[in-house]
Design a protein around this motif. Structure first.
Motif, PDB file in Angstrom:
ATOM      1  N   PRO A  50       3.747  -8.117  10.530  1.00 50.39           N
ATOM      2  CA  PRO A  50       3.318  -7.360   8.994  1.00 50.39           C
ATOM      3  C   PRO A  50       3.054  -8.370   8.035  1.00 50.39           C
ATOM      4  O   PRO A  50       3.703  -9.391   8.108  1.00 50.39           O
ATOM      5  CB  PRO A  50       4.261  -6.322   8.645  1.00 50.39           C
ATOM      6  N   SER A  51       2.020  -8.192   7.193  1.00 49.48           N
ATOM      7  CA  SER A  51       1.527  -9.426   6.195  1.00 49.48           C
ATOM      8  C   SER A  51       1.318  -8.785   5.061  1.00 49.48           C
ATOM      9  O   SER A  51       0.323  -7.701   5.124  1.00 49.48           O
ATOM     10  CB  SER A  51       0.559 -10.324   6.785  1.00 49.48           C
ATOM     11  N   ARG A  52       1.706  -8.940   3.939  1.00 48.29           N
ATOM     12  CA  ARG A  52       1.208  -8.516   2.761  1.00 48.29           C
ATOM     13  C   ARG A  52       0.003  -9.229   2.292  1.00 48.29           C
ATOM     14  O   ARG A  52       0.185 -10.577   1.915  1.00 48.29           O
ATOM     15  CB  ARG A  52       2.558  -8.641   1.618  1.00 48.29           C
ATOM     16  N   PRO A  53      -1.158  -8.666   2.164  1.00 50.26           N
ATOM     17  CA  PRO A  53      -2.468  -9.176   2.003  1.00 50.26           C
ATOM     18  C   PRO A  53      -2.069  -9.769   0.365  1.00 50.26           C
ATOM     19  O   PRO A  53      -1.491  -9.220  -0.373  1.00 50.26           O
ATOM     20  CB  PRO A  53      -3.329  -8.261   1.952  1.00 50.26           C
ATOM     21  N   THR A  54      -2.860 -10.986   0.113  1.00 53.60           N
ATOM     22  CA  THR A  54      -2.743 -11.481  -1.233  1.00 53.60           C
ATOM     23  C   THR A  54      -3.597 -10.535  -2.073  1.00 53.60           C
ATOM     24  O   THR A  54      -4.515  -9.846  -1.654  1.00 53.60           O
ATOM     25  CB  THR A  54      -3.584 -13.020  -1.333  1.00 53.60           C
ATOM     26  N   ARG A  55      -3.165 -10.287  -3.444  1.00 53.00           N
ATOM     27  CA  ARG A  55      -3.896  -9.395  -4.356  1.00 53.00           C
ATOM     28  C   ARG A  55      -4.824 -10.050  -4.902  1.00 53.00           C
ATOM     29  O   ARG A  55      -5.023  -9.741  -6.256  1.00 53.00           O
ATOM     30  CB  ARG A  55      -2.822  -8.794  -5.265  1.00 53.00           C
TER      31      ARG A  55
ATOM     32  N   ARG B 126     -10.261  -6.648  -2.626  1.00 51.14           N
ATOM     33  CA  ARG B 126      -8.831  -6.221  -2.828  1.00 51.14           C
ATOM     34  C   ARG B 126      -8.861  -4.672  -2.409  1.00 51.14           C
ATOM     35  O   ARG B 126      -7.794  -4.307  -1.866  1.00 51.14           O
ATOM     36  CB  ARG B 126      -8.466  -6.178  -4.238  1.00 51.14           C
TER      37      ARG B 126
ATOM     38  N   ALA C  43      -8.314  -4.754   1.159  1.00 59.05           N
ATOM     39  CA  ALA C  43      -7.194  -5.167   1.884  1.00 59.05           C
ATOM     40  C   ALA C  43      -5.994  -3.879   1.604  1.00 59.05           C
ATOM     41  O   ALA C  43      -5.042  -4.203   2.223  1.00 59.05           O
ATOM     42  CB  ALA C  43      -6.633  -6.215   1.005  1.00 59.05           C
ATOM     43  N   VAL C  44      -6.324  -3.214   0.766  1.00 59.69           N
ATOM     44  CA  VAL C  44      -5.218  -1.997   0.478  1.00 59.69           C
ATOM     45  C   VAL C  44      -5.521  -0.597   1.099  1.00 59.69           C
ATOM     46  O   VAL C  44      -4.729   0.255   1.264  1.00 59.69           O
ATOM     47  CB  VAL C  44      -4.702  -1.912  -0.759  1.00 59.69           C
TER      48      VAL C  44
END
Ligand SMILES: Cc1ncc(COP(=O)(O)O)c(C=O)c1O
Length: 475
Positions: A22-27, A34, A37-38
């Motif tokens: 799991p990786s939290r995408p950059t905001r 963006r 990405a979400v």
């Protein structure tokens, strides 16, 4: 573990979930990046160059630079984007009380009475929900319960919604969206046909369901066949088809999510086919259409206009759907939808199955819906739709670019020869700050469906920009 065999092996999607860290995408990035990405991969954006909006008013939308886009596509804000009356009613109700339908509240009953007054007398009960999909789902469950049959007949490129059951009757979602085992499709009506042709296809489908043992619970039809490429005619096709299903023990469920609340020049889309409207619908019914056919509805092929024919005798009980499903414009953007039905039809379902929808028919949604209904009737928006729709359809036909323009009120489908050309025109119009989209099984139909309060200046602008877009793309 191994002896669970081949069927126990996880799918590629599940393997990917297990394998990918799991990786939290950059905001960071553009709004579009963006968003990607979400949001879930199911989301789509309109136009090759998407539009970023910050405000809306009437038939106009505005981007962050204050540029004005003409909205010729949105049927939800029927009485106008950010309608001040709706905004006031919603704010006042939200600041006072927002509960659900298990308490006595006057607004709910007042609205139900006013809404039912716009339907023929046979349709005397309403169940509220939040979305068209939920209402379609409920209508199908009621139809199956009342008939003891399972089969559902829909048009070949129909769209009826997002729940499991609504998606199972939505062939337009494509080959990877499996239809239900008891769902049979029929080609939609064609304006060049006699009304009985569609009815014959529906009869054959009902016979197939009978032979399969499922039986036909209902014909579920969008009364303007929007996702089939906008097919308002021929007048009479729907009740003739319904008669075939009824003769085999089934029901007619009219999906009014697209045509309802005046869009087609009548208060309800099925009225164009039947003449079953009530006087209380602000004179919006088709009964006064005059000798030349249904007001504001027809087909333009080449230069020739064929107005849709007259419906049969007005108001016969056989011309009234057993169930009508409402949605989209009902709350002008607030989430409210409804299933309208005969009391007897919902009796058994109501006794045997509990139905409670937490947000459906909440006081805030009802407050919005009251303003919409009062505006549609008070300002005779169906009459306006009939008049302005005629202008749009004739103006589009006059460009000479379309083999056919099919229309009913402020809902037009203009036939091109390919999806590529349709998309090119849609994008060229977007570049000129006019918003429409494409539809139909081949994606080759321009779909024009502005808010009902669009005015003559807006239509002048639309037709001017359409002409320029067509010149750019090539006629
Ligand atoms: C004819 C028809 N029925 C049902 C629905 C589903 O409505 P909702 O998106 O509100 O769930 C739609 C939505 O586009 C529709 O066009």
């Amino acid at each position: 573990m191994d002896d669970l065999g081949e069927t126990a092996r996880p799918t590629r999607a599940v393997q990917a979930v297990r394998a990918e860290a799991p990786s939290r995408p950059t905001r960071a990035g553009t709004l579009r990046e963006r968003r990607a990405a979400v949001l879930s991969p199911s989301y789509r954006l309109f136009y090759s160059e998407p539009v970023e909006l910050v405000a809306g008013r009437g038939a106009h939308l505005f981007d962050a630079q204050g540029r004005d886009f003409l909205d010729m596509y949105n049927n939800v804000p029927a009485i106008g984007h950010s309608h001040p009356g709706v905004a006031r009613a919603v704010a006042a109700q939200a600041a006072t009380l927002n509960t659900h339908t298990r308490y006595l509240t006057a607004g709910l009953v007042d609205y139900a009475e006013a809404l039912l007054d716009t339907f023929p007398a046979e349709l005397d009960r309403v169940t509220f929900a939040c979305s068209g999909s939920e209402a379609v789902d409920l209508a199908l469950r009621m139809a199956r319960c009342a008939t003891g049959r399972r089969g559902i007949i829909v048009s070949a490129h129909a769209y009826h919604g997002t729940t499991a059951l609504a998606a199972a009757v939505s062939p337009s979602l494509g080959p990877d969206n499996p239809l239900g085992p008891e769902v049979v499709t029929v080609d939609p009506p064609d304006p060049a046909e006699a009304p009985g042709d569609f009815a014959a296809r529906v009869a054959a489908a009902a016979d197939r369901l009978e032979e399969s043992g499922a039986g036909a619970a209902c014909l579920l039809a969008d009364s303007i066949f929007s996702s089939d490429g906008v097919r308002p005619g021929p007048v009479g096709a729907l009740p003739a088809a319904a008669a075939q299903v009824r003769a085999r023990g089934g029901l007619w469920v009219a999906d009014e999510v697209q045509p309802g609340f005046g869009r087609t020049g009548a208060m309800w889309g099925f009225e164009r086919h039947t003449g079953a409207s009530r006087d209380a619908a602000g004179g919006a019914g088709i009964s006064g259409a005059g000798a030349s056919g249904v007001a504001g509805s027809g087909t333009v092929t080449g230069g020739a206009v064929a107005r849709d024919g007259e419906p049969g005798e007005a108001g016969g009980a056989d011309d009234v759907p057993d169930i009508a499903v409402l949605g989209k414009p009902m709350g002008n953007g607030m989430p409210i939808s409804a299933v309208i039905h005969r009391e007897a039809l919902g009796r058994e379902f109501g006794q045997r199955v509990r139905y409670f929808n937490t947000f459906g028919g909440s006081p805030v949604s009802i407050a919005a819906a009251q303003v919409v209904l009062a505006t549609v009737l008070g300002e005779d928006l169906p009459g306006r739709a009939a008049r302005l729709g005629e202008r749009i359809a004739r103006g589009m036909a006059d460009t000479g670019a379309f083999s056919q323009v099919r229309y009913a009120g402020l809902f037009a489908g203009a036939q091109l020869d390919s999806a590529e050309r349709a998309q090119a025109v849609v994008d060229a119009l977007r570049a000129r700050r006019v918003l429409i989209s494409a539809s139909g099984a081949g994606g080759d139909v321009l779909k024009v469906r502005p808010p009902l309060i669009v005015d003559d200046d807006d239509i002048d602008r639309f037709l001017t920009e359409l002409d320029a877009a067509l010149a750019e793309v090539g006629r």
